[in-house]
Design a protein around this motif. Structure first.
Motif, PDB file in Angstrom:
ATOM      1  N   UNK A 203      -8.318  -7.670   3.606  1.00  0.00           N
ATOM      2  CA  UNK A 203      -7.348  -7.778   4.679  1.00  0.00           C
ATOM      3  C   UNK A 203      -6.359  -8.900   4.375  1.00  0.00           C
ATOM      4  N   UNK A 204      -5.201  -8.829   4.985  1.00  0.00           N
ATOM      5  CA  UNK A 204      -4.277  -9.963   4.938  1.00  0.00           C
ATOM      6  C   UNK A 204      -3.988 -10.356   6.376  1.00  0.00           C
ATOM      7  N   UNK A 205      -3.889 -11.656   6.603  1.00  0.00           N
ATOM      8  CA  UNK A 205      -3.642 -12.143   7.952  1.00  0.00           C
ATOM      9  C   UNK A 205      -2.148 -12.315   8.153  1.00  0.00           C
ATOM     10  N   UNK A 206      -1.631 -11.730   9.229  1.00  0.00           N
ATOM     11  CA  UNK A 206      -0.210 -11.881   9.554  1.00  0.00           C
ATOM     12  C   UNK A 206       0.029 -13.263  10.148  1.00  0.00           C
TER      13      UNK A 206
ATOM     14  N   UNK B   3       0.503 -10.058  -0.427  1.00  0.00           N
ATOM     15  CA  UNK B   3       0.094  -8.669  -0.249  1.00  0.00           C
ATOM     16  C   UNK B   3       0.019  -7.954  -1.598  1.00  0.00           C
ATOM     17  N   UNK B   4       1.000  -8.242  -2.447  1.00  0.00           N
ATOM     18  CA  UNK B   4       1.025  -7.588  -3.761  1.00  0.00           C
ATOM     19  C   UNK B   4      -0.199  -8.000  -4.580  1.00  0.00           C
ATOM     20  N   UNK B   5      -0.561  -9.283  -4.495  1.00  0.00           N
ATOM     21  CA  UNK B   5      -1.735  -9.750  -5.236  1.00  0.00           C
ATOM     22  C   UNK B   5      -2.980  -8.993  -4.772  1.00  0.00           C
ATOM     23  N   UNK B   6      -3.118  -8.876  -3.463  1.00  0.00           N
ATOM     24  CA  UNK B   6      -4.291  -8.187  -2.923  1.00  0.00           C
ATOM     25  C   UNK B   6      -4.301  -6.716  -3.360  1.00  0.00           C
ATOM     26  N   UNK B   7      -3.135  -6.093  -3.328  1.00  0.00           N
ATOM     27  CA  UNK B   7      -3.047  -4.687  -3.739  1.00  0.00           C
ATOM     28  C   UNK B   7      -3.432  -4.526  -5.203  1.00  0.00           C
TER      29      UNK B   7
ATOM     30  N   UNK C  34     -11.442   5.469  -1.104  1.00  0.00           N
ATOM     31  CA  UNK C  34     -10.048   5.047  -0.988  1.00  0.00           C
ATOM     32  C   UNK C  34      -9.956   3.569  -0.585  1.00  0.00           C
ATOM     33  N   UNK C  35      -9.296   2.735  -1.400  1.00  0.00           N
ATOM     34  CA  UNK C  35      -9.155   1.336  -0.994  1.00  0.00           C
ATOM     35  C   UNK C  35      -8.154   1.220   0.173  1.00  0.00           C
ATOM     36  N   UNK C  36      -8.561   0.540   1.224  1.00  0.00           N
ATOM     37  CA  UNK C  36      -7.682   0.358   2.384  1.00  0.00           C
ATOM     38  C   UNK C  36      -7.560  -1.131   2.681  1.00  0.00           C
ATOM     39  N   UNK C  37      -6.338  -1.596   2.711  1.00  0.00           N
ATOM     40  CA  UNK C  37      -6.095  -3.005   3.031  1.00  0.00           C
ATOM     41  C   UNK C  37      -5.528  -3.071   4.446  1.00  0.00           C
ATOM     42  N   UNK C  38      -6.114  -3.928   5.251  1.00  0.00           N
ATOM     43  CA  UNK C  38      -5.737  -4.002   6.652  1.00  0.00           C
ATOM     44  C   UNK C  38      -4.890  -5.247   6.894  1.00  0.00           C
ATOM     45  N   UNK C  39      -3.819  -5.064   7.665  1.00  0.00           N
ATOM     46  CA  UNK C  39      -2.992  -6.214   8.052  1.00  0.00           C
ATOM     47  C   UNK C  39      -3.350  -6.554   9.490  1.00  0.00           C
ATOM     48  N   UNK C  40      -3.729  -7.786   9.706  1.00  0.00           N
ATOM     49  CA  UNK C  40      -4.133  -8.146  11.063  1.00  0.00           C
ATOM     50  C   UNK C  40      -3.622  -9.538  11.400  1.00  0.00           C
TER      51      UNK C  40
ATOM     52  N   UNK D 209       9.603  -4.001  -1.165  1.00  0.00           N
ATOM     53  CA  UNK D 209       8.913  -4.881  -2.108  1.00  0.00           C
ATOM     54  C   UNK D 209       7.994  -4.081  -3.038  1.00  0.00           C
ATOM     55  N   UNK D 210       7.246  -3.149  -2.457  1.00  0.00           N
ATOM     56  CA  UNK D 210       6.288  -2.405  -3.275  1.00  0.00           C
ATOM     57  C   UNK D 210       6.990  -1.456  -4.242  1.00  0.00           C
ATOM     58  N   UNK D 211       8.118  -0.907  -3.810  1.00  0.00           N
ATOM     59  CA  UNK D 211       8.884  -0.044  -4.714  1.00  0.00           C
ATOM     60  C   UNK D 211       9.382  -0.892  -5.887  1.00  0.00           C
ATOM     61  N   UNK D 212       9.847  -2.074  -5.543  1.00  0.00           N
ATOM     62  CA  UNK D 212      10.288  -3.032  -6.548  1.00  0.00           C
ATOM     63  C   UNK D 212       9.205  -3.361  -7.563  1.00  0.00           C
ATOM     64  N   UNK D 213       7.980  -3.421  -7.078  1.00  0.00           N
ATOM     65  CA  UNK D 213       6.852  -3.783  -7.942  1.00  0.00           C
ATOM     66  C   UNK D 213       6.398  -2.592  -8.779  1.00  0.00           C
ATOM     67  N   UNK D 214       7.063  -1.473  -8.626  1.00  0.00           N
ATOM     68  CA  UNK D 214       6.729  -0.326  -9.478  1.00  0.00           C
ATOM     69  C   UNK D 214       5.721   0.629  -8.876  1.00  0.00           C
ATOM     70  N   UNK D 215       5.505   0.549  -7.564  1.00  0.00           N
ATOM     71  CA  UNK D 215       4.591   1.498  -6.949  1.00  0.00           C
ATOM     72  C   UNK D 215       5.373   2.684  -6.396  1.00  0.00           C
ATOM     73  N   UNK D 216       4.664   3.791  -6.239  1.00  0.00           N
ATOM     74  CA  UNK D 216       5.249   4.941  -5.585  1.00  0.00           C
ATOM     75  C   UNK D 216       4.856   4.816  -4.118  1.00  0.00           C
TER      76      UNK D 216
END
Ligand code: ATP
Ligand code: MG
Length: 467
Positions: A103-106, A113-117, A78-84, A24-31
């Motif tokens: 954070x994003x809640x599983x 996730x993309x919005x948060x990133x 460094x921005x760190x997003x946590x999945x919990x 998904x993230x590659x699709x969104x244009x991220x490395x």
């Protein structure tokens, strides 16, 4: 976004989920880079810096929390997003305390996730650009009708300046009276929508059954009493800005509809079938902690992320007291102009009184107190006697704060014991109309003891009123 692709490191032990996120993230244009455990992730970071990390919190071996600490030592910004996982809100809280950006809640949707990133990357970019801009120009932000000398308020204005020209949705946070309305208008006025309408709607001021038609309008005959078509606020705000005040109180049914307008920029009037498209920039405000509302389930998470693209938190007045003198003088000038009186200044003693107060009602309360002072004052300067701080009435916890904190049982929030004592003495003096013997009696102090405390508080000996 810079032209270079932002790089993201994913740390997730579940291979399937890791792979999904990668795609998904590659699709969104991220490395995209990835690791299956924290140790590998850390090794990677040591070799190669990235723009952002997304990490699982429950990992084999080194825990997510230890990873956070270690990664912050490598790059503190460094921005760190946590999945919990859902139901482990404490771990999310721990993560935020340890310096996670969000954070994003599983289970979460990849879109979320993309919005948060994107939000984190945008915030980081804004912050960095602001810093370099201001450093390069030594620039101070000056807005007509906004007093903002303090570092904290300058940071707010720097953000306003950066987001105003964009179409980004802004979420304004801050206690009642801190200036959310004022900042919302400033954003509108500094955008290229400035010549368009600025429309405000306050969800708490409108009964729930009317809110929907206020927002979206209705067609003739949509309900009994709908004798003609009425456009809603979204239509009225076309080509301009819509300010949704008190967003935290919007009922669930309307949250769903708002989400749709935010996602698709289209809606129908009540009782209508025609789909209307609008070009509206949204600014939302809340004086509640929306995160708490999210956890309670009274506010939709997806709506929250849509609104919280850029968050601007306006600090309470007690956290930027250095602005009090300029604010007080700003309001003094304003009310003197209207009153025709010739009050020119505020005495140092009166100013000290203002500086020492804890301002539960923030700038609005300061404005009201200066207004009252100007109305009552007969002299050429506002003095201690003209300043009527709403002591007793304000001594409860701030509204909406039901948390059983030990301090709340003893002192109002934000007030020190010394300030409390000073306030009590001032209150006693006011009630005694400045008569010190009477005030001393009411306080159970000797006249000398009171005199001593007043001098320590910097209150000049007022003209003797004792007979
Ligand atoms: N920095 C400032 N400079 C000058 N005036 C200010 C400033 N901040 C707030 N004010 C004034 O204080 C009053 C209260 O501000 P405002 O209405 O914007 O607060 P608010 O955060 O929207 O409050 P609420 O949550 O109750 O709606 C307004 O009259 C506003 O003009
Ligand atoms: Mg307001």
């Amino acid at each position: 976004m810079p032209s270079e692709k932002p790089s993201i490191l994913i740390i997730e032990d579940e291979a399937k989920l890791r792979h999904l996120i990668e795609l998904q993230l590659t699709d969104e244009g991220f490395q995209v880079h990835s690791a299956g455990d924290a140790e590998t992730g850390l090794k990677f970071l040591q070799k190669q810096p990235v723009d952002l990390v997304v990490t699982d919190f429950k990992l084999p071996g080194m825990s997510g929390l230890d990873f956070l600490h270690a990664a912050k030592r490598i790059d503190a910004h460094l921005p760190i997003i946590v999945m919990t996982a859902y139901g482990t809100v404490e771990s999310a809280v721990d993560a935020m305390k340890a310096g996670a950006s969000d954070y994003v809640l599983k289970p979460f949707s990849l879109a979320e996730l993309v919005i948060v990133i994107r939000k984190e990357l945008a915030t980081r970019e804004l912050r960095e650009e602001n810093r370099s801009l201001r450093e390069a120009l030594g620039r101070r932000y000056e807005y007509k009708s906004i007093v903002a000398n303090s570092e904290k308020m300058q940071t707010v204005l720097a953000l306003v300046e950066r987001v105003a020209p964009t179409n980004a949705t802004v979420l304004l946070g801050g206690e009642s009276g801190v200036g959310k309305d004022l900042i919302a208008r400033a954003i509108h006025e500094h955008s290229h929508r400035a010549s368009g309408p600025f429309v405000k709607i306050n969800s708490t001021a409108i009964p729930e059954n009317l809110l929907e038609s206020e927002l979206f309008g209705y067609e003739k005959g949509a309900f009994s009493g709908a004798v003609s078509m009425k456009p809603g606020k979204f239509e009225l705000a076309d080509k301009g800005t819509l300010f949704l005040d008190e967003i935290g109180d919007i009922p669930p049914a309307i949250q769903v509809k708002l989400l749709r307008v935010l996602q698709e920029r289209e809606f129908e009037r009540l009782g209508g079938t025609k789909t209307l498209k609008v070009d509206v920039r949204l600014i939302a405000a809340t004086n509640r902690d929306l995160r708490a509302a999210l956890e309670e389930g009274s506010f939709r998470e997806d709506l929250y992320y849509r609104l919280n693209v850029v968050a601007i938190d306006i600090p309470p007045l007690r956290d930027h007291k250095e602005d009090i003198p300029a604010l007080a003088n700003f309001f003094l000038e304003k009310f003197v102009r209207d009153s025709g009186k010739s009050i020119r200044s505020i005495t140092p003693q009166a100013l000290k009184l203002l500086m020492d107060f804890h301002w539960p009602g923030n700038v609005r309360e300061l404005e009201n107190i200066i207004q009252r002072g100007v109305a009552l004052s007969a002299g050429g300067a506002l003095d201690v006697a003209d300043i009527h701080l709403d002591g007793a009435a304000r001594r409860s916890s701030p509204p909406g704060d039901g948390a059983p904190g030990a301090a709340h049982h003893v002192l109002p929030e934000g007030m020190t014991l010394e300030q409390w004592e000073d306030e009590t003495i001032r209150e006693a003096l006011r009630r005694a109309n400045g008569n010190k013997s009477q005030a001393a009696r009411a306080l159970g102090l000797s006249r000398n003891a009171l005199r001593y405390r007043l001098s320590r508080m910097g209150v000049a000996d007022p003209p003797e009123t004792d007979s």
